[in-house]
Design a protein around this motif. Structure first.
Motif, PDB file in Angstrom:
ATOM      1  N   ASN A  94      41.303 -88.345  -1.216  1.00 30.43           N
ATOM      2  CA  ASN A  94      40.604 -88.035  -2.462  1.00 30.43           C
ATOM      3  C   ASN A  94      41.132 -88.874  -3.620  1.00 30.43           C
ATOM      4  O   ASN A  94      41.146 -90.083  -3.536  1.00 30.43           O
ATOM      5  N   GLN A  95      41.586 -88.242  -4.714  1.00 33.22           N
ATOM      6  CA  GLN A  95      42.137 -88.999  -5.838  1.00 33.22           C
ATOM      7  C   GLN A  95      43.644 -88.804  -5.977  1.00 33.22           C
ATOM      8  O   GLN A  95      44.225 -89.060  -7.042  1.00 33.22           O
ATOM      9  N   ASP A  96      44.290 -88.386  -4.918  1.00 33.00           N
ATOM     10  CA  ASP A  96      45.749 -88.308  -4.912  1.00 33.00           C
ATOM     11  C   ASP A  96      46.346 -89.711  -4.987  1.00 33.00           C
ATOM     12  O   ASP A  96      45.713 -90.694  -4.581  1.00 33.00           O
ATOM     13  N   ASN A  97      47.562 -89.800  -5.490  1.00 33.61           N
ATOM     14  CA  ASN A  97      48.280 -91.065  -5.466  1.00 33.61           C
ATOM     15  C   ASN A  97      49.767 -90.818  -5.248  1.00 33.61           C
ATOM     16  O   ASN A  97      50.238 -89.670  -5.373  1.00 33.61           O
ATOM     17  N   PRO A  98      50.533 -91.836  -4.917  1.00 30.99           N
ATOM     18  CA  PRO A  98      51.941 -91.642  -4.560  1.00 30.99           C
ATOM     19  C   PRO A  98      52.845 -91.219  -5.710  1.00 30.99           C
ATOM     20  O   PRO A  98      54.009 -90.869  -5.477  1.00 30.99           O
ATOM     21  N   LEU A  99      52.341 -91.238  -6.942  1.00 30.27           N
ATOM     22  CA  LEU A  99      53.129 -90.778  -8.077  1.00 30.27           C
ATOM     23  C   LEU A  99      53.197 -89.259  -8.149  1.00 30.27           C
ATOM     24  O   LEU A  99      54.060 -88.703  -8.838  1.00 30.27           O
ATOM     25  N   MET A 100      52.297 -88.583  -7.456  1.00 27.94           N
ATOM     26  CA  MET A 100      52.217 -87.128  -7.509  1.00 27.94           C
ATOM     27  C   MET A 100      53.236 -86.497  -6.570  1.00 27.94           C
ATOM     28  O   MET A 100      53.225 -86.756  -5.360  1.00 27.94           O
ATOM     29  N   VAL A 154      43.619 -81.736 -13.060  1.00 32.02           N
ATOM     30  CA  VAL A 154      44.453 -82.914 -13.314  1.00 32.02           C
ATOM     31  C   VAL A 154      44.602 -83.729 -12.034  1.00 32.02           C
ATOM     32  O   VAL A 154      44.548 -84.959 -12.048  1.00 32.02           O
ATOM     33  N   ARG A 155      44.771 -83.045 -10.927  1.00 30.01           N
ATOM     34  CA  ARG A 155      44.909 -83.734  -9.639  1.00 30.01           C
ATOM     35  C   ARG A 155      43.659 -84.554  -9.322  1.00 30.01           C
ATOM     36  O   ARG A 155      43.765 -85.735  -8.955  1.00 30.01           O
ATOM     37  N   ASN A 156      42.499 -83.944  -9.465  1.00 34.76           N
ATOM     38  CA  ASN A 156      41.262 -84.625  -9.086  1.00 34.76           C
ATOM     39  C   ASN A 156      40.772 -85.599 -10.156  1.00 34.76           C
ATOM     40  O   ASN A 156      40.572 -86.785  -9.890  1.00 34.76           O
ATOM     41  N   SER A 157      40.569 -85.088 -11.361  1.00 33.24           N
ATOM     42  CA  SER A 157      39.989 -85.922 -12.412  1.00 33.24           C
ATOM     43  C   SER A 157      41.029 -86.808 -13.079  1.00 33.24           C
ATOM     44  O   SER A 157      40.758 -87.974 -13.388  1.00 33.24           O
ATOM     45  N   GLY A 158      42.232 -86.272 -13.307  1.00 36.49           N
ATOM     46  CA  GLY A 158      43.301 -87.101 -13.857  1.00 36.49           C
ATOM     47  C   GLY A 158      43.710 -88.184 -12.882  1.00 36.49           C
ATOM     48  O   GLY A 158      43.923 -89.341 -13.261  1.00 36.49           O
ATOM     49  N   GLY A 159      43.821 -87.817 -11.608  1.00 39.89           N
ATOM     50  CA  GLY A 159      44.113 -88.816 -10.587  1.00 39.89           C
ATOM     51  C   GLY A 159      43.016 -89.853 -10.496  1.00 39.89           C
ATOM     52  O   GLY A 159      43.283 -91.052 -10.371  1.00 39.89           O
ATOM     53  N   GLY A 160      41.772 -89.403 -10.583  1.00 39.62           N
ATOM     54  CA  GLY A 160      40.650 -90.342 -10.543  1.00 39.62           C
ATOM     55  C   GLY A 160      40.681 -91.324 -11.691  1.00 39.62           C
ATOM     56  O   GLY A 160      40.382 -92.513 -11.521  1.00 39.62           O
ATOM     57  N   HIS A 161      41.056 -90.839 -12.870  1.00 42.85           N
ATOM     58  CA  HIS A 161      41.138 -91.741 -14.022  1.00 42.85           C
ATOM     59  C   HIS A 161      42.281 -92.741 -13.846  1.00 42.85           C
ATOM     60  O   HIS A 161      42.083 -93.956 -14.001  1.00 42.85           O
ATOM     61  N   LEU A 180      49.442 -91.434 -17.243  1.00 43.64           N
ATOM     62  CA  LEU A 180      50.560 -91.611 -16.313  1.00 43.64           C
ATOM     63  C   LEU A 180      51.484 -90.399 -16.327  1.00 43.64           C
ATOM     64  O   LEU A 180      51.990 -89.978 -15.283  1.00 43.64           O
ATOM     65  N   ASP A 181      51.694 -89.817 -17.512  1.00 47.82           N
ATOM     66  CA  ASP A 181      52.623 -88.698 -17.636  1.00 47.82           C
ATOM     67  C   ASP A 181      52.125 -87.432 -16.955  1.00 47.82           C
ATOM     68  O   ASP A 181      52.908 -86.501 -16.716  1.00 47.82           O
ATOM     69  N   LEU A 182      50.836 -87.366 -16.662  1.00 46.84           N
ATOM     70  CA  LEU A 182      50.275 -86.187 -15.987  1.00 46.84           C
ATOM     71  C   LEU A 182      50.352 -86.280 -14.467  1.00 46.84           C
ATOM     72  O   LEU A 182      50.090 -85.296 -13.776  1.00 46.84           O
ATOM     73  N   MET A 183      50.705 -87.443 -13.948  1.00 48.17           N
ATOM     74  CA  MET A 183      50.627 -87.642 -12.511  1.00 48.17           C
ATOM     75  C   MET A 183      51.688 -86.874 -11.731  1.00 48.17           C
ATOM     76  O   MET A 183      51.395 -86.301 -10.674  1.00 48.17           O
ATOM     77  N   ALA A 184      52.914 -86.821 -12.209  1.00 50.86           N
ATOM     78  CA  ALA A 184      54.007 -86.251 -11.423  1.00 50.86           C
ATOM     79  C   ALA A 184      53.706 -84.821 -10.994  1.00 50.86           C
ATOM     80  O   ALA A 184      53.905 -84.455  -9.827  1.00 50.86           O
ATOM     81  N   ASP A 185      53.207 -84.002 -11.906  1.00 50.94           N
ATOM     82  CA  ASP A 185      52.975 -82.584 -11.611  1.00 50.94           C
ATOM     83  C   ASP A 185      51.495 -82.267 -11.408  1.00 50.94           C
ATOM     84  O   ASP A 185      51.073 -81.117 -11.550  1.00 50.94           O
TER      85      ASP A 185
END
Length: 271
Positions: free
Chosen positions: A202-208, A119-126, A107-112
């Motif tokens: 893709n794997q974007d989410n509204p937390l980003m 992180v955007r693709n694989s972290g978002g996917g996770h 969760l802490d990696l999502m903002a940035d």
């Protein structure tokens, strides 16, 4: 270091660390042992003192139900491939991308996340998939749940009714709205006083930060990548979206809503 000195050093290490272990440890070193034997025992002891090798920071969480539990709305083969293979790949890749860096909750990696493509693709996917698994339940369980009074009031304020919310959600999830691959979300806005429905690619989410006009906090999310539904629905994404509501666990959604309205942050996930 000669053989006798090496033996003495290892014995001293054992003695100095014995109190730290709940299970007694011993290493027998006799005067007839070869240098290779002593070095080998020393390496084993050093590895034990150092502890086990660090585990991967992120893991694919177990499903809270069987692979076939969401049938007939989501079939078992799709669930197994989606969970084990697709989610597994995102986890493997985010672990590679963050290797050697301080561990943080996903969760802490999502903002940035937009600042780093892995992180955007694989972290978002996770994060997205870990969120997704938890909000579903078998129909026999999901059908007994409903929006809480607080959530229902905000749904009515934001959309007019639950049926209208689902209608807007379906439109946002349509192939023409989320072209190709992506997600559709019901979010609490940054102020915490209204809901919105948005699609992300893709794997974007509204937390980003940067994905939407401002950060928002998901309480519901639906994967509309083809791998989430194609075996059962082929090109009939709207049918998949409509059927999916049969396995939405409103108890979990209510919990998500309560969390984000209280904390003004994203929902933590497992894994």
């Amino acid at each position: 270091m000669n053989l006798s000195n090496l033996s003495a050093t290892l014995i001293a290490l054992l003695a100095s660390n014995a109190a730290a272990w709940s299970t007694p440890m011993s290493m027998k070193i006799d005067s007839g042992a070869s240098r290779r034997d002593i070095l080998k025992k020393g390496a084993v002891f050093a590895a034990t003192v150092a502890g086990p090798a660090a585990a991967s920071a992120y893991v694919v969480p177990d499903l809270p139900y069987a692979f076939d539990a969401l049938e007939p709305y989501i079939d078992a083969p799709t669930m197994k491939i989606h969970h084990d293979k697709h989610h597994g790949t995102y986890v493997a890749n985010i672990n590679k991308a963050t290797e050697g860096k301080p561990e943080k909750p996903i969760l802490d990696l999502m903002a940035d996340a937009l600042e780093a493509t892995p992180v955007r693709n694989s972290g978002g996917g996770h994060y997205n998939h870990a969120f997704f698994w938890e909000e579903m339940a078998p129909f026999s369980q999901a059908s007994k749940t409903k929006p809480s009074a607080a959530l229902e009031a905000m749904i009515n304020k934001s959309f007019g009714s639950l049926d209208e919310m689902k209608s807007i959600f379906a439109a946002k999830a349509a192939p023409g709205a989320v072209f190709g691959s992506g997600w559709v979300w019901v979010c609490v806005n940054k102020k915490g006083d209204a809901l919105d429905i948005v699609g992300t690619p893709n794997q974007d989410n509204p937390l980003m930060k940067g994905v939407l006009g401002e950060v928002a906090f998901p309480i519901i999310g639906l994967d509309v990548w083809e791998h989430a539904y194609y075996l059962n629905y082929q090109n009939r994404r709207p049918e998949y979206v409509d059927n999916w509501w049969n396995v939405v666990n409103w108890d979990k959604v209510n919990s998500n809503f309560d969390y984000v309205t209280k904390n003004h942050s994203g929902v933590p996930v497992k894994g």
